[in-house]
Write an enzyme that holds these catalytic residues in place. Structure first.
Site, PDB file in Angstrom:
ATOM      1  N   SER A  47       0.846  -1.198   0.000  1.00  0.00           N
ATOM      2  CA  SER A  47       0.000   0.000   0.000  1.00  0.00           C
ATOM      3  C   SER A  47       0.879   1.244   0.000  1.00  0.00           C
ATOM      4  O   SER A  47       2.045   1.169   0.419  1.00  0.00           O
ATOM      5  CB  SER A  47      -0.870  -0.011   1.264  1.00  0.00           C
ATOM      6  OG  SER A  47      -1.461   1.250   1.482  1.00  0.00           O
ATOM      7  N   TYR A  92      -2.043  -1.455  10.206  1.00  0.00           N
ATOM      8  CA  TYR A  92      -2.048  -1.515   8.735  1.00  0.00           C
ATOM      9  C   TYR A  92      -0.709  -1.012   8.198  1.00  0.00           C
ATOM     10  O   TYR A  92      -0.062  -1.676   7.377  1.00  0.00           O
ATOM     11  CB  TYR A  92      -3.210  -0.678   8.183  1.00  0.00           C
ATOM     12  CG  TYR A  92      -3.468  -0.874   6.696  1.00  0.00           C
ATOM     13  CD1 TYR A  92      -4.157  -2.001   6.222  1.00  0.00           C
ATOM     14  CD2 TYR A  92      -3.038   0.063   5.761  1.00  0.00           C
ATOM     15  CE1 TYR A  92      -4.397  -2.179   4.869  1.00  0.00           C
ATOM     16  CE2 TYR A  92      -3.281  -0.108   4.403  1.00  0.00           C
ATOM     17  CZ  TYR A  92      -3.965  -1.225   3.966  1.00  0.00           C
ATOM     18  OH  TYR A  92      -4.210  -1.396   2.618  1.00  0.00           O
TER      19      TYR A  92
HETATM   20  P1  NAD Z   1     -11.249  -6.179  -0.683  1.00  0.00           P
HETATM   21  O1  NAD Z   1     -11.828  -5.970   0.656  1.00  0.00           O
HETATM   22  O2  NAD Z   1     -12.153  -6.314  -1.841  1.00  0.00           O
HETATM   23  O3  NAD Z   1     -10.244  -7.409  -0.694  1.00  0.00           O
HETATM   24  C1  NAD Z   1      -9.625  -7.938   0.435  1.00  0.00           C
HETATM   25  C2  NAD Z   1      -9.720  -9.426   0.324  1.00  0.00           C
HETATM   26  O4  NAD Z   1      -9.118 -10.014   1.464  1.00  0.00           O
HETATM   27  C3  NAD Z   1     -11.179  -9.887   0.284  1.00  0.00           C
HETATM   28  O5  NAD Z   1     -11.368 -10.790  -0.772  1.00  0.00           O
HETATM   29  C4  NAD Z   1     -11.363 -10.554   1.623  1.00  0.00           C
HETATM   30  O6  NAD Z   1     -12.273 -11.635   1.559  1.00  0.00           O
HETATM   31  C5  NAD Z   1      -9.962 -11.043   1.912  1.00  0.00           C
HETATM   32  N1  NAD Z   1      -9.828 -11.271   3.337  1.00  0.00           N
HETATM   33  C6  NAD Z   1     -10.128 -10.401   4.331  1.00  0.00           C
HETATM   34  N2  NAD Z   1      -9.945 -10.996   5.520  1.00  0.00           N
HETATM   35  C7  NAD Z   1      -9.543 -12.251   5.268  1.00  0.00           C
HETATM   36  C8  NAD Z   1      -9.226 -13.357   6.078  1.00  0.00           C
HETATM   37  N3  NAD Z   1      -9.298 -13.288   7.409  1.00  0.00           N
HETATM   38  N4  NAD Z   1      -8.885 -14.509   5.490  1.00  0.00           N
HETATM   39  C9  NAD Z   1      -8.818 -14.593   4.141  1.00  0.00           C
HETATM   40  N5  NAD Z   1      -9.105 -13.589   3.319  1.00  0.00           N
HETATM   41  C10 NAD Z   1      -9.461 -12.432   3.883  1.00  0.00           C
HETATM   42  O7  NAD Z   1     -10.278  -4.950  -0.913  1.00  0.00           O
HETATM   43  P2  NAD Z   1      -9.080  -4.710  -1.946  1.00  0.00           P
HETATM   44  O8  NAD Z   1      -8.932  -3.234  -1.989  1.00  0.00           O
HETATM   45  O9  NAD Z   1      -9.281  -5.457  -3.207  1.00  0.00           O
HETATM   46  O10 NAD Z   1      -7.838  -5.288  -1.139  1.00  0.00           O
HETATM   47  C11 NAD Z   1      -6.837  -6.063  -1.735  1.00  0.00           C
HETATM   48  C12 NAD Z   1      -5.476  -5.649  -1.205  1.00  0.00           C
HETATM   49  O11 NAD Z   1      -5.189  -4.325  -1.668  1.00  0.00           O
HETATM   50  C13 NAD Z   1      -5.409  -5.587   0.325  1.00  0.00           C
HETATM   51  O12 NAD Z   1      -4.191  -6.174   0.756  1.00  0.00           O
HETATM   52  C14 NAD Z   1      -5.388  -4.095   0.609  1.00  0.00           C
HETATM   53  O13 NAD Z   1      -4.733  -3.804   1.803  1.00  0.00           O
HETATM   54  C15 NAD Z   1      -4.666  -3.580  -0.605  1.00  0.00           C
HETATM   55  N6  NAD Z   1      -4.869  -2.146  -0.861  1.00  0.00           N
HETATM   56  C16 NAD Z   1      -6.109  -1.660  -1.163  1.00  0.00           C
HETATM   57  C17 NAD Z   1      -6.278  -0.293  -1.370  1.00  0.00           C
HETATM   58  C18 NAD Z   1      -7.623   0.308  -1.666  1.00  0.00           C
HETATM   59  O14 NAD Z   1      -7.731   1.551  -1.694  1.00  0.00           O
HETATM   60  N7  NAD Z   1      -8.657  -0.476  -1.921  1.00  0.00           N
HETATM   61  C19 NAD Z   1      -5.168   0.572  -1.332  1.00  0.00           C
HETATM   62  C20 NAD Z   1      -3.918   0.021  -1.036  1.00  0.00           C
HETATM   63  C21 NAD Z   1      -3.773  -1.331  -0.813  1.00  0.00           C
END
Ligand code: NAD
Length: 262
Positions: free
Chosen positions: A144, A157
């Site tokens: 991130s 985080y």
């Molecule tokens: P999202 O919530 O759609 O995806 C997160 C995924 O992690 C989901 O599919 C969820 O089911 C899974 N997850 C959560 N808890 C879990 C657990 N206990 N066991 C197994 N799986 C679990 O959101 P996203 O934005 O697609 O996130 C994907 C990655 O991107 C994450 O690591 C997040 O930190 C990172 N990220 C997202 C953003 C943003 O703005 N959306 C920015 C920077 C980084």
């Protein structure tokens, strides 16, 4: 670029960035092990979406990454499904909990460290031996911008995502001589379910509608005035799996609309 004959394990692939990545890799011929904490029934819509353009086979294993035993079981199931090993590992699953450090429950800290950092370590450790044997492997960690810059109320985080960048460099060094690359992507705001609670909190705090809060949080905070789409992060992951990225390892690629260079 074809990924026919390759196998991938993508964590958190029933929504957001993970689902888009599973869909893209499978459309390029890769066989994909989709995994998430949801039951098979609750993952049905996501699996249907991924399968709608898939050329490679799609498998699903439910796994709560907060539980070390379930991560070990996921490794066992992955070995059964792909006996020759995983070629591409995308450590995508991530969770968030917001509170000032003095109000952050230890339980939340432990959950975030386990899902965002320890599970990527365990899965990397598991997939590397088969990659070494084949002389080819790709590991992509979704970190991130919070590994580069710092916001309020996000101690676990920020700590876990910064740790994930360190893990990326460490794994890259240990595997560099074996045809394996390990890179991280550091996205800023991306339009997925993960950010919904932050949008809600921002709307309530500032007496805004959810749409106004999205614009204020995402668009106004980003120099390019654009938010990432999950498919764009998936596109970067595909690039990192391509021959053009063959000599690129240990890097962390910001996808942040110039947020971290302001
Ligand atoms: P999202 O919530 O759609 O995806 C997160 C995924 O992690 C989901 O599919 C969820 O089911 C899974 N997850 C959560 N808890 C879990 C657990 N206990 N066991 C197994 N799986 C679990 O959101 P996203 O934005 O697609 O996130 C994907 C990655 O991107 C994450 O690591 C997040 O930190 C990172 N990220 C997202 C953003 C943003 O703005 N959306 C920015 C920077 C980084």
């Amino acid at each position: 670029m074809s990924l026919a004959g390759k196998t991938a394990l993508i964590t958190g692939s029933t929504s957001g960035i993970g689902q888009s990545t599973a869909k893209l890799l499978a459309a390029r011929g890769c066989s994909v092990l989709v995994t998430g904490s949801r039951s098979l029934e609750k993952a049905t819509d996501a699996l249907q979406d991924i399968r709608s353009t898939a050329v490679g086979a799609i498998h699903y294993v439910q796994c709560d990454l907060r539980d070390v035993k379930q991560v070990e079981e996921l490794c066992r199931r992955a070995d059964q499904i792909f006996p020759a090993g995983i070629d591409i590992l995308v450590n995508n699953a991530g969770i968030q909990h917001m509170a000032p450090v003095d109000e952050m429950p230890l339980e939340k800290w432990n959950d975030l460290m386990q899902v965002n950092l320890t599970a990527p370590f365990m899965l990397s450790k598991h997939v590397v031996p088969a990659m070494k044997k084949k002389g080819w492997g790709r590991i992509v960690n979704i970190s991130s911008v919070q590994a580069i810059m710092t916001h309020y109320n996000k101690a676990p985080y920020i700590s876990s995502k910064t740790g994930l960048v360190g893990l990326t460099r460490a794994v890259a060094m240990d595997t560099a001589a074996f045809g394996i690359t390990c890179n991280a992507i550091c996205p800023a705001w991306t339009d997925t379910p993960l950010v919904a609670p932050q949008v809600k909190m921002h709307a309530e705090k500032n007496n805004m509608s959810l749409d106004e809060a999205k614009i204020d949080l995402f668009t106004n905070a980003t120099p390019t005035r654009k938010i990432n789409q999950p498919a764009q992060i998936a596109g970067m992951i595909l690039f990192l799996c391509s021959p053009d990225a063959d000599n690129m390892t240990g890097t962390s690629v910001p996808m942040d609309g110039a947020m971290t260079i302001q």
